[in-house]
Scaffold this active site. Structure first.
Site, PDB file in Angstrom:
ATOM      1  N   GLY A  79      25.935  25.939  -3.259  1.00  0.00           N
ATOM      2  CA  GLY A  79      24.750  26.607  -3.798  1.00  0.00           C
ATOM      3  C   GLY A  79      23.487  26.258  -3.031  1.00  0.00           C
ATOM      4  N   ASP A  80      22.449  26.991  -3.315  1.00  0.00           N
ATOM      5  CA  ASP A  80      21.079  26.730  -2.856  1.00  0.00           C
ATOM      6  C   ASP A  80      20.195  27.585  -3.770  1.00  0.00           C
ATOM      7  OD1 ASP A  80      19.579  25.370  -0.405  1.00  0.00           O
ATOM      8  OD2 ASP A  80      18.623  27.311  -0.654  1.00  0.00           O
TER       9      ASP A  80
ATOM     10  N   LYS B 153      20.935  16.561   8.604  1.00  0.00           N
ATOM     11  CA  LYS B 153      21.052  16.010   7.245  1.00  0.00           C
ATOM     12  C   LYS B 153      22.473  15.512   6.996  1.00  0.00           C
ATOM     13  CE  LYS B 153      19.633  18.787   3.968  1.00  0.00           C
ATOM     14  NZ  LYS B 153      19.523  19.782   2.873  1.00  0.00           N
TER      15      LYS B 153
ATOM     16  N   LYS C  12      24.815  27.313   7.093  1.00  0.00           N
ATOM     17  CA  LYS C  12      24.072  27.843   5.945  1.00  0.00           C
ATOM     18  C   LYS C  12      24.296  29.335   5.880  1.00  0.00           C
ATOM     19  CE  LYS C  12      21.086  26.482   2.753  1.00  0.00           C
ATOM     20  NZ  LYS C  12      20.865  25.158   2.177  1.00  0.00           N
TER      21      LYS C  12
ATOM     22  N   THR D 120      21.336  16.335  -6.152  1.00  0.00           N
ATOM     23  CA  THR D 120      20.188  16.446  -5.236  1.00  0.00           C
ATOM     24  C   THR D 120      18.958  15.778  -5.847  1.00  0.00           C
ATOM     25  OG1 THR D 120      21.122  18.542  -4.515  1.00  0.00           O
ATOM     26  CG2 THR D 120      18.903  18.035  -3.774  1.00  0.00           C
TER      27      THR D 120
HETATM   28  P1  NDP Z   1      16.937  27.042  -7.712  1.00  0.00           P
HETATM   29  O1  NDP Z   1      17.191  28.458  -7.429  1.00  0.00           O
HETATM   30  O2  NDP Z   1      17.719  26.339  -8.753  1.00  0.00           O
HETATM   31  O3  NDP Z   1      15.393  26.809  -8.046  1.00  0.00           O
HETATM   32  C1  NDP Z   1      14.415  27.179  -7.150  1.00  0.00           C
HETATM   33  C2  NDP Z   1      13.049  26.904  -7.771  1.00  0.00           C
HETATM   34  O4  NDP Z   1      12.053  27.071  -6.774  1.00  0.00           O
HETATM   35  C3  NDP Z   1      12.714  27.877  -8.881  1.00  0.00           C
HETATM   36  O5  NDP Z   1      11.887  27.242  -9.828  1.00  0.00           O
HETATM   37  C4  NDP Z   1      11.975  28.983  -8.136  1.00  0.00           C
HETATM   38  O6  NDP Z   1      11.117  29.756  -8.938  1.00  0.00           O
HETATM   39  C5  NDP Z   1      11.201  28.176  -7.117  1.00  0.00           C
HETATM   40  N1  NDP Z   1      10.951  28.988  -5.926  1.00  0.00           N
HETATM   41  C6  NDP Z   1      11.874  29.572  -5.155  1.00  0.00           C
HETATM   42  N2  NDP Z   1      11.306  30.280  -4.173  1.00  0.00           N
HETATM   43  C7  NDP Z   1       9.979  30.121  -4.345  1.00  0.00           C
HETATM   44  C8  NDP Z   1       8.858  30.605  -3.648  1.00  0.00           C
HETATM   45  N3  NDP Z   1       8.982  31.430  -2.596  1.00  0.00           N
HETATM   46  N4  NDP Z   1       7.630  30.217  -4.090  1.00  0.00           N
HETATM   47  C9  NDP Z   1       7.494  29.412  -5.161  1.00  0.00           C
HETATM   48  N5  NDP Z   1       8.535  28.925  -5.873  1.00  0.00           N
HETATM   49  C10 NDP Z   1       9.754  29.286  -5.458  1.00  0.00           C
HETATM   50  O7  NDP Z   1      17.099  26.299  -6.291  1.00  0.00           O
HETATM   51  P2  NDP Z   1      17.332  24.756  -5.982  1.00  0.00           P
HETATM   52  O8  NDP Z   1      16.631  23.911  -6.992  1.00  0.00           O
HETATM   53  O9  NDP Z   1      18.768  24.550  -5.765  1.00  0.00           O
HETATM   54  O10 NDP Z   1      16.620  24.618  -4.562  1.00  0.00           O
HETATM   55  C11 NDP Z   1      15.266  24.225  -4.407  1.00  0.00           C
HETATM   56  C12 NDP Z   1      15.038  23.704  -3.007  1.00  0.00           C
HETATM   57  O11 NDP Z   1      15.888  22.568  -2.770  1.00  0.00           O
HETATM   58  C13 NDP Z   1      15.364  24.675  -1.863  1.00  0.00           C
HETATM   59  O12 NDP Z   1      14.485  24.429  -0.786  1.00  0.00           O
HETATM   60  C14 NDP Z   1      16.774  24.271  -1.436  1.00  0.00           C
HETATM   61  O13 NDP Z   1      17.045  24.632  -0.108  1.00  0.00           O
HETATM   62  C15 NDP Z   1      16.682  22.769  -1.601  1.00  0.00           C
HETATM   63  N6  NDP Z   1      17.941  22.045  -1.753  1.00  0.00           N
HETATM   64  C16 NDP Z   1      18.833  22.367  -2.732  1.00  0.00           C
HETATM   65  C17 NDP Z   1      20.001  21.635  -2.877  1.00  0.00           C
HETATM   66  C18 NDP Z   1      20.967  21.890  -3.973  1.00  0.00           C
HETATM   67  O14 NDP Z   1      21.933  21.142  -4.087  1.00  0.00           O
HETATM   68  N7  NDP Z   1      20.768  22.877  -4.835  1.00  0.00           N
HETATM   69  C19 NDP Z   1      20.328  20.552  -1.952  1.00  0.00           C
HETATM   70  C20 NDP Z   1      19.289  20.247  -1.002  1.00  0.00           C
HETATM   71  C21 NDP Z   1      18.169  20.988  -0.910  1.00  0.00           C
HETATM   72  P3  NDP Z   1      11.565  31.214  -9.488  1.00  0.00           P
HETATM   73  O15 NDP Z   1      12.448  30.929 -10.669  1.00  0.00           O
HETATM   74  O16 NDP Z   1      10.297  31.862  -9.846  1.00  0.00           O
HETATM   75  O17 NDP Z   1      12.310  31.878  -8.390  1.00  0.00           O
HETATM   76  O1  2IT Z   2      20.321  22.279   1.424  1.00  0.00           O
HETATM   77  C1  2IT Z   2      21.362  21.714   1.013  1.00  0.00           C
HETATM   78  O2  2IT Z   2      21.708  20.605   1.435  1.00  0.00           O
HETATM   79  C2  2IT Z   2      22.154  22.380  -0.025  1.00  0.00           C
HETATM   80  N1  2IT Z   2      21.759  23.456  -0.489  1.00  0.00           N
HETATM   81  C3  2IT Z   2      23.448  21.790  -0.489  1.00  0.00           C
HETATM   82  C4  2IT Z   2      24.555  22.119   0.473  1.00  0.00           C
HETATM   83  C5  2IT Z   2      25.939  21.737   0.028  1.00  0.00           C
HETATM   84  O3  2IT Z   2      26.853  22.070   0.791  1.00  0.00           O
HETATM   85  O4  2IT Z   2      26.125  21.127  -1.029  1.00  0.00           O
END
Ligand code: NDP
Ligand code: 2IT
Length: 443
Positions: A165-166, A114, A126, A209
């Site tokens: 974050g993640d 990525k 990670k 994102t």
């Molecule tokens: P958040 O913690 O902000 O939100 C996660 C969301 O997904 C919540 O609504 C959560 O629900 C739900 N969720 C998490 N685990 C599960 C599960 N096992 N089953 C069903 N729902 C679930 O995380 P992000 O929005 O930051 O991340 C979401 C996805 O995006 C992840 O895969 C992450 O790796 C990816 N990502 C994030 C980036 C970023 O900049 N933040 C960048 C690139 C990718 P609940 O509140 O019930 O836990």
């Molecule tokens: O999955 C991802 O790309 C992230 N959670 C963001 C990673 C970052 O360093 O901003």
């Protein structure tokens, strides 16, 4: 046996319990088969694939902290530094009860490719912990974050490894982690991204994102003579990625009708009111079910099932393997035309194949959700320069980066006679860059 099959077997044998890591490696290597087969002996001699699937190093450590009742709690912390051929290790921290070595390794492996696609100088890593901030007080989250950083600080640095974050790690957690790093090292440096604006964060990182996912989706649809205007969109999750994906989808003229969390999903035929969702999720840290108390005409359903809602565009933005073959069948039967991944590896391998066989425009997370890490890299640039850019400047750069990623992915697919196969295109384009750097550095 072919070199690719040999390496898939090797990864399973060496890391038997890490099923998500096996899945990510398998998807990538299946795509690379056509590249490797062009010159199998040379790749084998240089052990390129062995070097690609073995992390540079991985850390696993105990994190002890004291809860509000005065009891000591113990969690496990992780940081996998996978590959720094093209820049310092870069990638998020995930706090979630199901976190284990296999999950962190699959995420770090995906991150390498990525980050290469962003065109920015960042390697892949990670980390995280099996600690879940949900239901914890601010003081408990702080105690945990300070304890985690008391170990993690040894391995990271602005030019070494830069976490962000993640899932489960947002502005609050990054703030506590940054405070502890600064306290231990006395360094005021860009060692974390996703920081708050008053202490070195970048405008636009919160949105990056989700907005980036939509910039990619828009570019992909346009290249296929389609548009987001008046399309019905279903988005899973209601966290950072989902909320800002929904916001940009609306700005581009689509209607978002559903969001979810791990307990259930909401359907609002009038279009989701994001002011309400932000209040529930960003201010109150509540559950998506609460949406119906603000919007009584909306419906809440417990459990999985969000993908049975008819839509034109589906954006899985929650977690890995949340969209399986049955979900894919339901989406196709209901006339869905495009699926782009906001989460990392949300679609199972058989569901991905089903989409591709049925003519759905499908693009993988390592290309489509790269906007987050791209703006993280822009945050690093601003920190190094001791400058901050305007929201508009960052957003404009993000849009250009996502359009460039689409072009690279599209071009790589076409070069290998796989036009429209964006999975293969993304894996090949990322691989080409990382391997060129690895080769240049020697063994
Ligand atoms: P958040 O913690 O902000 O939100 C996660 C969301 O997904 C919540 O609504 C959560 O629900 C739900 N969720 C998490 N685990 C599960 C599960 N096992 N089953 C069903 N729902 C679930 O995380 P992000 O929005 O930051 O991340 C979401 C996805 O995006 C992840 O895969 C992450 O790796 C990816 N990502 C994030 C980036 C970023 O900049 N933040 C960048 C690139 C990718 P609940 O509140 O019930 O836990
Ligand atoms: O999955 C991802 O790309 C992230 N959670 C963001 C990673 C970052 O360093 O901003």
């Amino acid at each position: 046996m072919s070199y690719v099959d040999e390496i898939i077997e090797l990864v399973i044998k060496k890391n038997p319990a890490e099923k998500e890591f096996h899945q990510a490696v398998q998807e990538v290597l299946e795509s690379l088969r056509i590249v490797i087969e062009e010159n199998e002996e040379e790749y084998r001699k240089d052990a390129i694939l062995e070097r690609l699937v073995e992390p540079d190093r991985q850390m696993k450590f105990r994190v002890s902290w004291v809860d509000d009742q005065g009891n000591v709690q113990v969690n496990t912390g992780y940081r996998v530094q996978f590959n720094n051929s093209i820049g310092p290790y870069k990638g998020g921290l995930r706090f979630r009860d199901n976190v284990n070595t296999g999950i962190i390794k699959f995420l770090a492996f995906e991150q390498v490719l990525k980050n290469a696609l962003t065109g920015l100088p960042i390697g892949g890593g990670k980390g995280g912990s099996d600690f879940d901030p949900k239901g914890k007080s601010d003081r408990e989250v702080m105690a945990f974050c300070k304890s985690l950083m008391t170990e993690l600080y040894k391995y990271i640095g602005a030019d070494i490894d830069v976490p962000a974050g993640d899932i489960g790690v947002g502005a609050r957690e990054i703030g506590y982690l940054y405070g502890q790093y600064k306290r231990i090292t006395d360094l005021y440096e860009g060692v974390l991204t996703g920081k708050g604006i008053p202490y070195g964060g970048s405008l636009g990182r919160t949105e990056a994102t989700g907005y980036g996912l939509l910039y990619f989706t828009d570019a992909m649809l346009k290249a296929n003579e389609l548009s987001l205007k008046d399309k019905t969109v279903v988005i899973s999750g209601s966290g950072n990625v989902a909320i800002y994906a929904a916001e940009k989808a609306e700005q581009l003229g689509a209607k978002v009708v559903a969001l979810s969390d791990s307990a259930g999903y909401i359907y609002d035929e009038n279009g989701i009111d994001l002011t309400v969702v932000k209040e529930i999720k960003e201010v109150k840290r509540g559950r998506i079910s609460e949406y119906t108390t603000y919007k009584p005409t909306a419906e809440y359903s417990a459990g999985k099932g969000i993908w049975t809602i008819p839509c034109d565009v589906a954006l899985p933005c929650a977690t890995q393997n949340e969209l399986d073959i049955n979900d894919a069948k339901a989406l196709v039967a209901n006339g869905c035309i495009a699926v782009t991944e906001g989460a990392n590896m949300p679609t199972t391998l058989d569901a991905t194949e089903y989409f591709q066989k049925n003519g759905i425009l499908f693009a993988p997370g390592k290309a489509t959700n790269a906007g987050g890490v791209a703006v993280s890299a822009l945050e690093m640039s601003q920190n190094s320069q001791r400058l901050s850019w305007s929201f508009e400047e960052v957003d404009e750069k993000l849009k250009k980066i996502m359009e460039d990623i689409f072009m690279k992915v599209d071009d790589a697919a076409k070069r290998y006679n796989k036009s429209g196969d964006y999975v293969t295109g993304a894996n090949i384009a990322g691989f080409e860059k990382v391997v060129a750097a690895m080769k240049a550095h020697g063994v």
